[in-house]
Design a protein around this motif. Structure first.
Motif, short mmCIF file in Angstrom:
data_model
loop_
_atom_site.label_atom_id
_atom_site.label_comp_id
_atom_site.label_asym_id
_atom_site.label_seq_id
_atom_site.Cartn_x
_atom_site.Cartn_y
_atom_site.Cartn_z
N GLY A 1 -15.94 -17.03 -25.07
CA GLY A 1 -14.59 -16.54 -25.38
C GLY A 1 -14.42 -15.10 -24.91
O GLY A 1 -13.36 -14.72 -24.40
N LEU A 2 -15.48 -14.31 -25.08
CA LEU A 2 -15.40 -12.90 -24.68
C LEU A 2 -15.36 -12.74 -23.17
O LEU A 2 -14.83 -11.75 -22.66
N THR A 3 -15.95 -13.72 -22.44
CA THR A 3 -16.10 -13.53 -20.99
C THR A 3 -14.77 -13.26 -20.27
O THR A 3 -14.62 -12.18 -19.70
N PRO A 4 -13.79 -14.17 -20.33
CA PRO A 4 -12.54 -13.85 -19.62
C PRO A 4 -11.84 -12.63 -20.23
O PRO A 4 -11.23 -11.84 -19.52
N LEU A 5 -11.96 -12.48 -21.53
CA LEU A 5 -11.30 -11.36 -22.21
C LEU A 5 -11.83 -10.04 -21.67
O LEU A 5 -11.07 -9.12 -21.34
N MET A 6 -13.16 -9.96 -21.59
CA MET A 6 -13.74 -8.69 -21.12
C MET A 6 -13.58 -8.52 -19.62
O MET A 6 -13.49 -7.39 -19.14
N GLY B 1 -7.79 -18.18 -13.35
CA GLY B 1 -9.03 -17.40 -13.24
C GLY B 1 -8.85 -16.24 -12.29
O GLY B 1 -9.21 -15.10 -12.59
N ARG B 2 -8.25 -16.51 -11.14
CA ARG B 2 -8.03 -15.45 -10.16
C ARG B 2 -7.20 -14.33 -10.77
O ARG B 2 -7.47 -13.15 -10.59
N LEU C 1 -17.48 -26.60 -23.36
CA LEU C 1 -16.78 -25.32 -23.22
C LEU C 1 -17.24 -24.56 -21.98
O LEU C 1 -16.45 -23.93 -21.29
N VAL C 2 -18.56 -24.60 -21.74
CA VAL C 2 -19.10 -23.91 -20.56
C VAL C 2 -18.43 -24.45 -19.31
O VAL C 2 -17.96 -23.69 -18.45
N ILE C 3 -18.33 -25.78 -19.22
CA ILE C 3 -17.73 -26.38 -18.03
C ILE C 3 -16.26 -25.96 -17.90
O ILE C 3 -15.80 -25.53 -16.84
N VAL C 4 -15.55 -26.03 -19.03
CA VAL C 4 -14.13 -25.66 -19.00
C VAL C 4 -13.95 -24.21 -18.55
O VAL C 4 -13.18 -23.91 -17.65
N TYR C 5 -14.71 -23.31 -19.17
CA TYR C 5 -14.55 -21.89 -18.84
C TYR C 5 -14.99 -21.61 -17.41
O TYR C 5 -14.36 -20.82 -16.71
N TRP C 6 -16.07 -22.26 -16.99
CA TRP C 6 -16.53 -22.04 -15.62
C TRP C 6 -15.46 -22.48 -14.63
O TRP C 6 -15.11 -21.76 -13.71
N PHE C 7 -14.91 -23.69 -14.91
CA PHE C 7 -13.90 -24.22 -14.01
C PHE C 7 -12.70 -23.28 -13.93
O PHE C 7 -12.23 -22.93 -12.85
#
Lengths: 325, 496, 331
Positions: A59-64, A194-195, A180-186
């Protein structure tokens, strides 16, 4: 695969190798001291421990990456677990409804965090620090008022099955993490969203002047952080069988350490899901290793602090060196 | 005039930035009490040279000799100790602190034991400001001053104490004529006191008014070193630009179309006041104004980055509410912002990612980014704008300023913008890229695009625009057909 | 012109500057006292006022130290843990068998330990270059861990003179701790206003680049503010140990919060360079009086903590709105 994103956003290859070596050394070290470390039971405990840190770190990854930050998730998990437990036991609410309401609490908290931070240009860590206190107090008050205890038992078959059974040998909580990992990675690596997130992190002004609704997207990211916090809340209730007002107390540091270890910078713009998961793996191994060695809890806190500082210092020193050349 | 009168000698100074040779073997000698004009276009290397002199940039090749002694400055503080003071173009003030503290930054003014006496500090500040004929209150907080007052404080800060060489980087850019006169008096007084002054300015009349000698830089090389009284304006101009501007960039006659942008009575706080103008398809319209005239704010408003406090904007006859850049984008307005590194490109991302950054939604169907489409989009602009980079996966930070600027332009061409706002599009880029940017603007006009330009370089405005609006204090105070005006008229109007 | 100068000189030392938050704070404070007193008249009894005065000093002293750090544009959230360590050092060193260290020496060791923690923070922030929040988040955990480690059980100090340090009164009614607080506040006010070091702190916070150009050593200035913050946090620890006559690993838990709230409420801008200690004085009184008032109004302890989080959030909201308005007004 020649992915356009791998060029700089991910960890550099050398970093990844270093992290993998660290991981290997740690595993070897702990195994040497206590051979139980790689026993099936311990590995499965470790995986379960990893689930919570992993979900929050995701959850923090895209946020940060987008230059946001949230450290209130620990207290939020405490509150969510208490809410779920109270609704189910004291309130007599249907389990599924209780779980949904719990998740909604998380979503709401995330939304408020994002809304306040983005509309008033607040420093995220300070606001979420204040939020942390409020949520912690709410958890305590709710638990005290309605059940006179800090931990409320939640005994239900579905949650018990979820925590203990496996799906093709994979424990369900781990399955949630994998999904969740797959969803976030995708999302981060492949999609337009993502871009946009990377662009915001790389330079918010440029992003705004490219017609991107920066504030709106960031509020959304905070809200999603709230959503995964809600999922984390359900998992902690399922695994522990209780809703407790101190559940999330020691989550902030390991999660933050994992994310930073995985190559996310406080300056935003960099980081990948793979890096984050590698960070989560290492942090989990360290803390699980320490507890297998029966290290007292105050040491664990000490190590958490040390780990955070060493990780950031290592990156900082390397950056300084790079800047000099 | 003997050699031992030389206060400062800079010998074969060379400085490289990634992709650009900013300074190439520069030799300059300055005598005691001399006022040296340093001339050159933006990006010619003046600022770099000054920053090397002050120790803000490290000296890589060459020597700095002061009073016959070779010096190496690792830190600006060391050059200050040598009596070299610089008034930078971007102000370096402490906004929440008082004027007096700004003047005496980093020093202790007062009595025994290192304690500060505010009374003494105020009195001393008063004395210095009086010398400059300025009545600024020394205890006023900096952020409450006007831009001109701030400039005055910067000058006061530089001239107090021990000053051997004073560098002034466009000190008059925000001053009105009265203040400029005061400044000249101060400069002459300093000269009498034996202070050497290096004076950077774009304004020819100032150069002839105040300097003894001029050095002209172009593309990082010294191309001229003349005594002021032995040179002429035309000679200097041709040294600065190399060729005459109008020869270099002959303007094509382009058929003008319908009015595509109309602005009526737009205001923004006290920075833009009741501005009305129009832009036709195929037209290049320039805005000219000194620092603080409101041209930059006006462009921010037109792109929706700042929200107008009142007024109307019509695009192709339809009124639009510019509340966010994405509205501007929707109506095919593109924006090449002032500060390329902070607002134009994300330097830590690739060329391709930057070119498509305003167009992410069209990089494929659905949610996903189709990398083939992305590559196709990028390659198109690589060819059309001749962007010099190894590939679209190159990081933008490794490109030269000119190529970065082309990336910014490409970003909006990718959107097929009908109206392009360009805020100082050629600031800090080399001459070759400049010409290419002008060419791009012209090509766009031929395709029916309307271009608005803010520029502080009059020769540029005169060479490429069809019409000019002059702004001052947030208002439009004049409109000219470019063919029917000249540099003096525009400058005079803008500065009085 | 001379006349004009004197006037503006008075203007600058005037507490009630136009854009200062202090007058608002004082009005808020008076209103608050009125409300609490109407809920429980005991609130304005002499005993209660004495107890407020005695308890606010710890956070007040620590806020003075933290203010210097925030003025440079940094943070120190390790102050709570530093407090805990200092308290435990007091208790442990006092109880070392056979050594019989004089109590003054014990206190000095505790203060030096605080300064040393500050130096570690300062080193990590200025030399290594880690963001100050992350640094002190890490040291917060490290020193809390150490505090628990050293104080596996409660360490007692029954020694009258030591207890007097925190519980003593002069003139029967004025708590000693209040005198430390006010003394330190006045001292630091003078340092900030009339010494080179003090002005450097403001300059670093207002514009670090400009400060560097002016020859101010940004790193050294920042480093020393962390030392000050560490030392004042240790003072808080000594006083707490003395007031309670024992020390525990939990001492100072969550204090980072309280202290940060005081500073923000006092108008010390988180961006650095703005704010004075006068605001800190008033904010300390307000916050101390609130927790006391809430206790007297029988509000449960958990709610009181929530209230603090709420005040922090409101304070940063006000700070943000103020900064934004100033930016808009700036022409």
């Amino acid at each position: 695969m020649q992915d356009i994103n791998t060029k700089k956003k991910g960890l550099r290859l050398s970093d990844t190798i270093i992290l993998l070596i660290i991981l290997g050394v740690l595993v070897a070290f702990f195994t040497l001291i206590n051979s139980d470390f790689i026993a099936y039971n311990n590995i499965s405990t470790m995986l379960k421990n990893m689930v919570l840190t992993g979900i929050l770190a995701l959850g923090l990854t895209p946020l940060m990456i987008a230059r946001g930050l949230d450290i209130s998730f620990g207290s939020s998990i405490s509150l969510i677990s208490v809410v779920i437990a109270l609704l189910y036991t004291v309130g007599g609410v249907n389990l599924w409804l209780a779980l949904i309401i719990g998740v909604l609490v998380g979503v709401f908290v995330g939304f408020i965090n994002g809304l306040l931070i983005e509309s008033f240009d607040l420093i995220p860590i300070i606001l979420t620090l204040g939020m942390m206190a409020i949520l912690q107090a709410l958890a305590l008050v709710l638990a005290n008022t309605f059940s006179n205890t800090y931990s409320i038992l939640v005994m239900t078959d579905p949650l018990y099955y979820f925590a203990t059974r496996t799906f093709f040998k994979i424990p369900y909580p781990v399955l949630v993490l994998i999904v969740l990992v797959i969803v976030y990675w995708f999302i981060l690596a492949k999609t337009k969203v993502g871009r946009t997130i990377y662009l915001i992190g790389a330079n918010p002004t440029v992003a705004k002047l490219s017609g991107i609704k920066v504030k709106k997207i960031k509020i959304l990211l905070y809200t999603f952080m709230g959503l995964v916090t809600g999922i984390g809340g359900i998992i902690i209730v399922a695994v522990s069988g209780v809703g407790m007002s101190y559940h999330g107390k020691n989550l902030a540091l390991p999660t933050l350490s994992a994310v930073l270890l995985g190559g996310i910078s406080l300056m935003g713009g960099s980081g990948t899901v793979a890096g984050t998961m590698l960070g989560v793996l290492i942090v989990t191994v360290i803390f699980n290793g320490l507890s297998v060695l029966n290290v007292p809890s105050y040491y664990i806190q000490l190590f958490q602090g040390l780990a955070l500082i060493i990780i950031v210092a290592a990156y900082e020193i390397r950056n300084n060196r790079a800047a000099m050349n | 005039m003997s050699e031992n009168n030389v206060v400062l000698e800079m010998k074969s100074i060379t400085k490289n930035f990634p992709g650009v040779k900013a300074l190439d073997n520069i030799d300059i000698k300055v005598k005691k009490g001399e006022i040296l004009g340093l001339l050159g276009e933006n990006g010619a290397g003046k600022s770099t040279l000054i920053k090397i002199l002050s120790g803000a940039y490290s000296l890589e090749e060459g020597k700095i000799i002061i009073d016959g002694e070779e010096k190496v400055f690792k830190h600006p503080h060391e050059s200050i100790d040598e009596g070299i003071k610089v008034i930078y173009q971007e102000l370096t003030s402490f906004e929440p602190l008082t004027v007096a503290e700004n003047i005496f930054a980093g020093e202790t003014i007062g009595a025994k034991g290192g304690f500060i006496s505010w009374r003494k500090m105020g009195k001393k500040a008063r004395e210095i400001l009086d010398k400059l004929n300025s009545d600024i209150d020394p205890f006023k907080v900096m952020e409450k001053l006007t831009v001109a007052e701030k400039q005055m404080v910067e000058i006061a800060k530089a001239i107090h104490g021990d000053v051997k060489i004073l560098v002034m980087d466009e000190p008059t850019s925000a001053l009105d004529e009265q203040d400029v006169d005061n400044l000249y008096k101060t400069i002459r007084k300093l000269k009498e006191m034996g202070v050497t002054i290096i004076y950077i300015s774009h304004r020819m009349e100032e150069i002839f008014e105040i300097t003894d000698r001029v050095v002209v830089l172009r593309d990082g090389r010294k191309v001229g070193d003349k005594l002021t009284k032995e040179t002429s304006r035309d000679e200097l101009v041709s040294l600065i630009v190399g060729k005459k501007f109008s020869e270099q960039y002959p303007k094509k006659e382009i058929e003008k179309g319908k009015v595509i942008l109309e602005v009526k009575n737009v205001s923004y706080l006290n920075k833009v006041k009741d501005v009305s103008f129009y832009l036709k398809a195929g037209e290049i319209v320039a805005f000219f104004g000194l620092l603080g005239a409101g041209t930059h704010s006006l462009f921010s408003v037109l792109f929706g980055d700042k929200i107008a406090t009142s007024g109307q904007v019509f695009v192709e006859g339809k009124e639009i509410k510019l509340t966010h850049p994405n509205i501007a984008k929707k109506y095919n307005i593109g924006y090449v912002p002032l500060d390329r590194k902070e607002e134009g490109v994300a330097t830590e991302m690739t060329v391709g990612e930057n070119i498509t950054s305003a167009n992410i939604e069209n990089l494929g169907n659905g949610f996903m980014i189709d990398q083939k489409i992305e590559k196709k989009h990028c390659d198109k602009w690589f060819d059309k704008l001749s962007i010099k980079a190894p590939s679209h996966k190159t990081m933008v930070k490794s490109l030269s300023g000119g190529n970065q600027q082309k990336v910014v332009v490409a970003k909006w061409l990718e959107r097929e913008s009908k109206i392009l706002l360009m805020n100082e599009p050629t600031r800090g880029i080399d001459v070759g890229s400049k010409a290419e940017i002008y060419k791009i603007a012209e090509d766009l006009c031929e395709k029916g695009v309307g271009v608005l330009i803010v520029s502080s370089e009059l020769p540029e405005i005169l060479a490429i625009s069809d019409r000019v609006y002059v702004m001052k204090d947030g208002e439009i105070i004049g409109e000219f057909k470019t063919k029917e005006t000249n540099q003096e008229e525009l400058m005079h109007l803008a500065s009085t | 012109m001379a006349n004009k100068n004197t006037k503006s000189f008075l203007d600058t030392i005037n507490v009630f500057k136009k854009n200062s938050m202090t007058p608002t704070l004082i009005i808020v404070y008076i209103l608050m006292i009125a409300i609490f007193a109407s809920v429980n008249p005991l609130y304005i009894s002499l005993t209660n006022i004495k107890s407020i005065l005695a308890t606010i000093s710890i956070s007040g002293i620590m806020a003075v130290g933290l203010t210097t750090v925030i003025l440079t544009g940094n943070f120190d959230i390790s102050v709570g843990s530093t407090l805990g360590i200092a308290a435990i050092i007091c208790a442990k060193f006092y109880n070392i068998e056979g050594l019989n260290l004089p109590i003054g020496v014990v206190i000095l060791i505790a203060l030096l330990a605080g300064a040393a923690i500050g130096a570690i923070n300062g080193f990590l922030v200025t030399v290594v270059g880690i963001n100050s929040i992350i640094t002190t988040l890490g040291t917060l955990a490290i020193f809390r861990g150490l505090a628990y480690f050293f104080a596996t059980e409660t360490a007692r100090i029954y020694y009258k003179p030591f207890i007097f340090v925190g519980r003593g009164y002069v003139f029967n009614n004025v708590p000693l701790t209040l005198i430390y607080f006010i003394g330190l506040l006045v001292l630091m006010y003078l340092v900030l206003r009339f010494t080179k070091f003090g002005r450097n702190i403001y300059q670093v916070g207002a514009n670090a680049d400009a400060a560097r150009l002016a020859g101010v050593s940004v790193d050294r200035t920042t480093f020393f503010t962390f030392i000050i913050s560490g030392a004042t946090a240790a003072m808080g620890g000594v006083i707490m140990a003395s007031q309670l006559a024992f020390a525990q690993g939990e001492f100072g838990l969550g204090y980072e919060f309280k202290i940060l709230t005081i500073c923000v409420l006092a108008g010390i801008s988180l961006a650095g360079g703005r704010g004075t200690l006068v605001g800190v004085l008033v904010a300390t009184f307000i916050l101390g009086s609130i927790s006391n008032g809430l206790a007297l109004a029988d509000v449960p302890i958990e709610w009181r903590e929530a209230f603090q989080g709420l005040i922090l959030i409101v304070a940063i909201l006000i700070d943000s709105i103020r900064v934004r308005r100033e930016k808009l007004l700036r022409a």
